[in-house]
Design a protein around this motif. Structure first.
Motif, PDB file in Angstrom:
ATOM      1  N   VAL A  31      41.512  46.706 -10.982  1.00 61.29           N
ATOM      2  CA  VAL A  31      41.421  47.328 -12.303  1.00 61.29           C
ATOM      3  C   VAL A  31      40.828  48.725 -12.197  1.00 61.29           C
ATOM      4  CG1 VAL A  31      40.349  47.167 -14.584  1.00 61.29           C
ATOM      5  CG2 VAL A  31      41.271  45.116 -13.493  1.00 61.29           C
ATOM      6  N   GLY A  32      39.807  48.868 -11.346  1.00 61.40           N
ATOM      7  CA  GLY A  32      39.118  50.151 -11.230  1.00 61.40           C
ATOM      8  C   GLY A  32      40.014  51.291 -10.794  1.00 61.40           C
ATOM      9  N   GLN A  33      41.029  51.014  -9.970  1.00 62.02           N
ATOM     10  CA  GLN A  33      41.915  52.086  -9.508  1.00 62.02           C
ATOM     11  C   GLN A  33      42.660  52.744 -10.664  1.00 62.02           C
ATOM     12  OE1 GLN A  33      45.380  50.891  -7.215  1.00 62.02           O
ATOM     13  NE2 GLN A  33      45.559  48.959  -8.342  1.00 62.02           N
ATOM     14  N   GLU A  34      42.796  52.015 -11.805  1.00 60.00           N
ATOM     15  CA  GLU A  34      43.561  52.537 -12.931  1.00 60.00           C
ATOM     16  C   GLU A  34      42.712  53.240 -13.983  1.00 60.00           C
ATOM     17  OE1 GLU A  34      47.305  49.412 -13.206  1.00 60.00           O
ATOM     18  OE2 GLU A  34      45.938  49.646 -14.872  1.00 60.00           O
ATOM     19  N   GLN A  35      41.446  52.867 -14.102  1.00 63.27           N
ATOM     20  CA  GLN A  35      40.695  53.208 -15.307  1.00 63.27           C
ATOM     21  C   GLN A  35      40.602  54.700 -15.588  1.00 63.27           C
ATOM     22  OE1 GLN A  35      36.898  50.847 -15.339  1.00 63.27           O
ATOM     23  NE2 GLN A  35      37.762  50.358 -17.324  1.00 63.27           N
ATOM     24  N   THR A  36      40.295  55.476 -14.591  1.00 63.12           N
ATOM     25  CA  THR A  36      40.182  56.917 -14.797  1.00 63.12           C
ATOM     26  C   THR A  36      41.547  57.590 -14.810  1.00 63.12           C
ATOM     27  OG1 THR A  36      38.043  56.915 -13.676  1.00 63.12           O
ATOM     28  CG2 THR A  36      39.157  59.043 -13.911  1.00 63.12           C
ATOM     29  N   VAL A  37      42.451  57.121 -13.962  1.00 63.38           N
ATOM     30  CA  VAL A  37      43.674  57.865 -13.660  1.00 63.38           C
ATOM     31  C   VAL A  37      44.783  57.655 -14.692  1.00 63.38           C
ATOM     32  CG1 VAL A  37      45.482  58.213 -11.927  1.00 63.38           C
ATOM     33  CG2 VAL A  37      43.107  57.861 -11.202  1.00 63.38           C
ATOM     34  N   LEU A  38      45.012  56.408 -15.128  1.00 62.84           N
ATOM     35  CA  LEU A  38      46.196  56.145 -15.948  1.00 62.84           C
ATOM     36  C   LEU A  38      46.214  56.874 -17.287  1.00 62.84           C
ATOM     37  CD1 LEU A  38      47.456  52.477 -15.510  1.00 62.84           C
ATOM     38  CD2 LEU A  38      48.203  54.578 -14.409  1.00 62.84           C
ATOM     39  N   PRO A  39      45.104  56.944 -18.051  1.00 62.87           N
ATOM     40  CA  PRO A  39      45.178  57.703 -19.304  1.00 62.87           C
ATOM     41  C   PRO A  39      45.536  59.172 -19.084  1.00 62.87           C
ATOM     42  CG  PRO A  39      43.246  56.284 -19.303  1.00 62.87           C
ATOM     43  CD  PRO A  39      43.798  56.259 -17.915  1.00 62.87           C
ATOM     44  N   LEU A  40      45.009  59.746 -18.001  1.00 65.37           N
ATOM     45  CA  LEU A  40      45.308  61.145 -17.695  1.00 65.37           C
ATOM     46  C   LEU A  40      46.747  61.295 -17.199  1.00 65.37           C
ATOM     47  CD1 LEU A  40      41.943  62.027 -15.921  1.00 65.37           C
ATOM     48  CD2 LEU A  40      42.576  62.396 -18.313  1.00 65.37           C
ATOM     49  N   ALA A 165      41.462  61.782  -7.286  1.00 68.23           N
ATOM     50  CA  ALA A 165      42.425  62.461  -8.154  1.00 68.23           C
ATOM     51  C   ALA A 165      42.082  63.931  -8.314  1.00 68.23           C
ATOM     52  CB  ALA A 165      42.457  61.776  -9.523  1.00 68.23           C
ATOM     53  N   GLU A 166      40.800  64.252  -8.394  1.00 68.17           N
ATOM     54  CA  GLU A 166      40.373  65.651  -8.515  1.00 68.17           C
ATOM     55  C   GLU A 166      40.727  66.435  -7.249  1.00 68.17           C
ATOM     56  OE1 GLU A 166      38.614  68.960 -10.392  1.00 68.17           O
ATOM     57  OE2 GLU A 166      39.054  66.979 -11.227  1.00 68.17           O
ATOM     58  N   GLN A 167      40.619  65.770  -6.092  1.00 72.38           N
ATOM     59  CA  GLN A 167      40.859  66.454  -4.811  1.00 72.38           C
ATOM     60  C   GLN A 167      42.337  66.471  -4.409  1.00 72.38           C
ATOM     61  OE1 GLN A 167      38.340  68.023  -3.113  1.00 72.38           O
ATOM     62  NE2 GLN A 167      37.096  67.457  -4.909  1.00 72.38           N
ATOM     63  N   HIS A 168      43.069  65.398  -4.718  1.00 75.43           N
ATOM     64  CA  HIS A 168      44.416  65.231  -4.174  1.00 75.43           C
ATOM     65  C   HIS A 168      45.494  65.046  -5.231  1.00 75.43           C
ATOM     66  CE1 HIS A 168      42.594  64.796  -0.187  1.00 75.43           C
ATOM     67  NE2 HIS A 168      41.762  63.910  -0.716  1.00 75.43           N
ATOM     68  N   GLY A 169      45.121  65.036  -6.517  1.00 77.12           N
ATOM     69  CA  GLY A 169      46.100  64.812  -7.564  1.00 77.12           C
ATOM     70  C   GLY A 169      46.100  63.373  -8.041  1.00 77.12           C
ATOM     71  N   LEU A 170      46.745  63.138  -9.178  1.00 78.15           N
ATOM     72  CA  LEU A 170      46.717  61.816  -9.792  1.00 78.15           C
ATOM     73  C   LEU A 170      47.520  60.776  -9.017  1.00 78.15           C
ATOM     74  CD1 LEU A 170      47.142  62.862 -13.537  1.00 78.15           C
ATOM     75  CD2 LEU A 170      45.024  62.205 -12.361  1.00 78.15           C
ATOM     76  N   ARG A 171      48.501  61.196  -8.251  1.00 78.39           N
ATOM     77  CA  ARG A 171      49.275  60.287  -7.409  1.00 78.39           C
ATOM     78  C   ARG A 171      49.582  60.987  -6.096  1.00 78.39           C
ATOM     79  NH1 ARG A 171      54.154  57.551 -10.832  1.00 78.39           N
ATOM     80  NH2 ARG A 171      54.654  59.694 -11.399  1.00 78.39           N
ATOM     81  N   PRO A 172      49.692  60.232  -4.994  1.00 79.09           N
ATOM     82  CA  PRO A 172      49.585  58.773  -4.820  1.00 79.09           C
ATOM     83  C   PRO A 172      48.217  58.292  -4.356  1.00 79.09           C
ATOM     84  CG  PRO A 172      50.509  59.719  -2.828  1.00 79.09           C
ATOM     85  CD  PRO A 172      50.233  60.887  -3.760  1.00 79.09           C
ATOM     86  N   VAL A 173      47.343  59.230  -3.901  1.00 80.26           N
ATOM     87  CA  VAL A 173      46.150  58.838  -3.142  1.00 80.26           C
ATOM     88  C   VAL A 173      45.256  57.829  -3.867  1.00 80.26           C
ATOM     89  CG1 VAL A 173      44.040  59.703  -2.052  1.00 80.26           C
ATOM     90  CG2 VAL A 173      46.186  60.942  -1.764  1.00 80.26           C
ATOM     91  N   PRO A 174      44.923  58.005  -5.177  1.00 83.55           N
ATOM     92  CA  PRO A 174      44.013  57.037  -5.798  1.00 83.55           C
ATOM     93  C   PRO A 174      44.518  55.595  -5.735  1.00 83.55           C
ATOM     94  CG  PRO A 174      44.221  58.992  -7.175  1.00 83.55           C
ATOM     95  CD  PRO A 174      45.246  59.111  -6.101  1.00 83.55           C
ATOM     96  N   PHE A 175      45.821  55.387  -5.755  1.00 82.54           N
ATOM     97  CA  PHE A 175      46.360  54.031  -5.795  1.00 82.54           C
ATOM     98  C   PHE A 175      46.494  53.407  -4.408  1.00 82.54           C
ATOM     99  CE2 PHE A 175      48.189  56.051  -9.676  1.00 82.54           C
ATOM    100  CZ  PHE A 175      47.392  55.352 -10.577  1.00 82.54           C
ATOM    101  N   LEU A 176      46.229  54.177  -3.356  1.00 86.26           N
ATOM    102  CA  LEU A 176      46.173  53.585  -2.018  1.00 86.26           C
ATOM    103  C   LEU A 176      44.985  52.642  -1.885  1.00 86.26           C
ATOM    104  CD1 LEU A 176      47.120  56.677   0.180  1.00 86.26           C
ATOM    105  CD2 LEU A 176      48.607  54.817  -0.608  1.00 86.26           C
TER     106      LEU A 176
END
Length: 421
Positions: A31-40, A165-176
């Motif tokens: 769940v945590g992988q989505e919380q910050t990233v998906l709304p943005l 996400a701040e360093q590498h963008g919203l996708r794909p890195v946070p979801f790895l």
């Protein structure tokens, strides 16, 4: 000790209990992988307009998780706990890839449908298995450790995903992160976790601290008792629903509210993470305290604290103000979350406890969907702050209802379900 060599208690089952704590941390991390990233992601890449449409992924997650919770309980009683746990992780395998390569918002919604099923099967089962292992005397502590692991992982992963996400963008890195969690959890669940259903049968054969509780109930009777007729079980169900309504609202709208004040993505991620971080860590204390002080007053105080915190979030407009409010919201949730589960374990007999936990979690996790609907509609009709005010009012009403209707369930009070008003 029984003839099979099984024993109840945290110390006697520490290795398996600790393993299940680790598995539940991985459940929370999904769940945590989505919380910050998906709304943005919804705003910046998919250009969604309207809060109601944006919150479709929370709604679908809540509905699928709520329904799966019910079947997780009944299937755990019928087939055993471990097969249900493994099935939950198999269903999670495609989720990270779907989030990374989603060409449209429909893929995100579909991924959250699978995520809800994954969470319903895995989180419900780890809860049931821990209650099986510890027996009647340390339920609050057991649930505190379980929920602390899950929601601490939500917080850590949300903050880490925001940083990535701040360093590498919203996708794909946070979801790895999620991809790594699925592989590890599936390996542990398949190779190291042991079945615990016999521990529940062992407890069922011992004298019960609540002799007025019936040992055999049909599925319909369990559903009715947990939803309506038993004042403690039904109060826990409504309190859990409102609690997760708040969490669903925070998941979908808090990042947008914080970003509207000009905060950077990593600072939004920190604020989003503070709530489950305090929630998670606080349960280490509140779960054990409920074993000493009882359940009812902690639950009531927790719902009223959440109401105050949400009011403060609606009023604040700075990082420091929101940080204080989310800390308070996490503290209120920590009072409630493990204590509600412990209360269910107090009242429900081992013969139908897994099913009662499933019904409770059905209603509790319906709160995600309720939060998405309430938050989206109110935010579209008025604004983001009005949606937070609505959640504050519901939390206040929930706390008052629990204070009036719920009876104390802790075994040390020698109060039984049959004694309840």
């Amino acid at each position: 000790m029984s003839s099979t060599g099984l024993r109840l208690g945290l110390r006697a089952n520490l290795a398996q209990f600790s393993l299940l704590v680790l598995v539940n941390a991985l459940v929370g991390g999904m769940v945590g992988q989505e919380q910050t990233v998906l709304p943005l992601l919804a705003e910046q890449e998919f250009h969604l307009s309207g809060y109601t449409f944006l919150l479709t992924y929370v709604f679908v997650f809540g509905i699928s998780k709520a329904a799966t919770n019910y079947f997780a309980g009944t299937c755990s009683d019928r087939f055993g706990r471990k097969p249900v746990l493994i099935a939950g992780w198999l269903i999670a395998l495609p989720i990270p890839a779907m989030l990374i390569w989603a060409p449209n918002w429909g893929w995100i919604v579909a991924a959250n449908l699978l995520l809800g099923i994954n969470q319903g099967l895995t989180w419900s089962t780890t809860v049931i298995m821990k209650i099986d292992l510890v027996g009647p005397h340390q339920r609050g502590l057991a649930m505190g450790l379980n929920e602390a692991a899950g929601y601490s992982a939500v917080a850590i992963t949300a903050a880490l995903a925001g940083h990535l996400a701040e360093q590498h963008g919203l996708r794909p890195v946070p979801f790895l992160l999620g991809a790594a969690y699925v592989v590890l959890a599936l390996a542990l669940s398949s190779l190291a976790v042991r079945e615990t259903r016999e521990h529940a049968r062992l407890e069922a054969g011992q004298p019960t601290p609540t002799p007025g509780v019936r040992t055999e109930l049909t599925n319909r009777q369990v559903f009715t008792r947990t939803t309506i007729t038993d004042p403690a079980l039904s109060s826990a169900s409504q309190g859990g629903l409102v609690n997760n309504l708040n969490f669903g609202l925070s998941w979908g709208l808090f990042p947008l509210l914080f970003a509207s004040a000009g905060l950077t993505v990593d600072r939004v991620g920190l604020l989003v993470a503070l709530y489950p971080a305090v929630w998670g860590a606080g349960q280490l204390a509140t779960g054990a305290l409920s074993d000493r002080w009882g359940r009812k007053h902690l639950i009531t105080a927790g719902m009223l604290t959440q109401a105050a915190a949400l009011a403060l979030i609606a009023l604040a407009n700075t990082f420091s103000g929101w940080a204080l409010a989310t800390l308070l919201l996490g503290a209120g949730t920590a009072m409630v979350y493990p204590t509600l589960l412990a209360a269910i374990g107090d009242v429900a007999h081992p013969g139908w406890r897994a099913r009662s936990v499933g019904v409770y979690r059905l209603w509790r996790d319906s709160g995600y969907a309720a939060g998405a609907v309430l938050g989206g509609i109110v935010a579209d009709l008025a604004d983001l702050r009005a949606a937070v005010w609505a959640a504050a009012a519901l939390s206040l009403a929930s706390g008052i209802s629990i204070a009036i209707r719920m009876y104390e369930t802790h075994p040390q009070t020698h109060r039984t379900a049959s004694d309840a008003p």
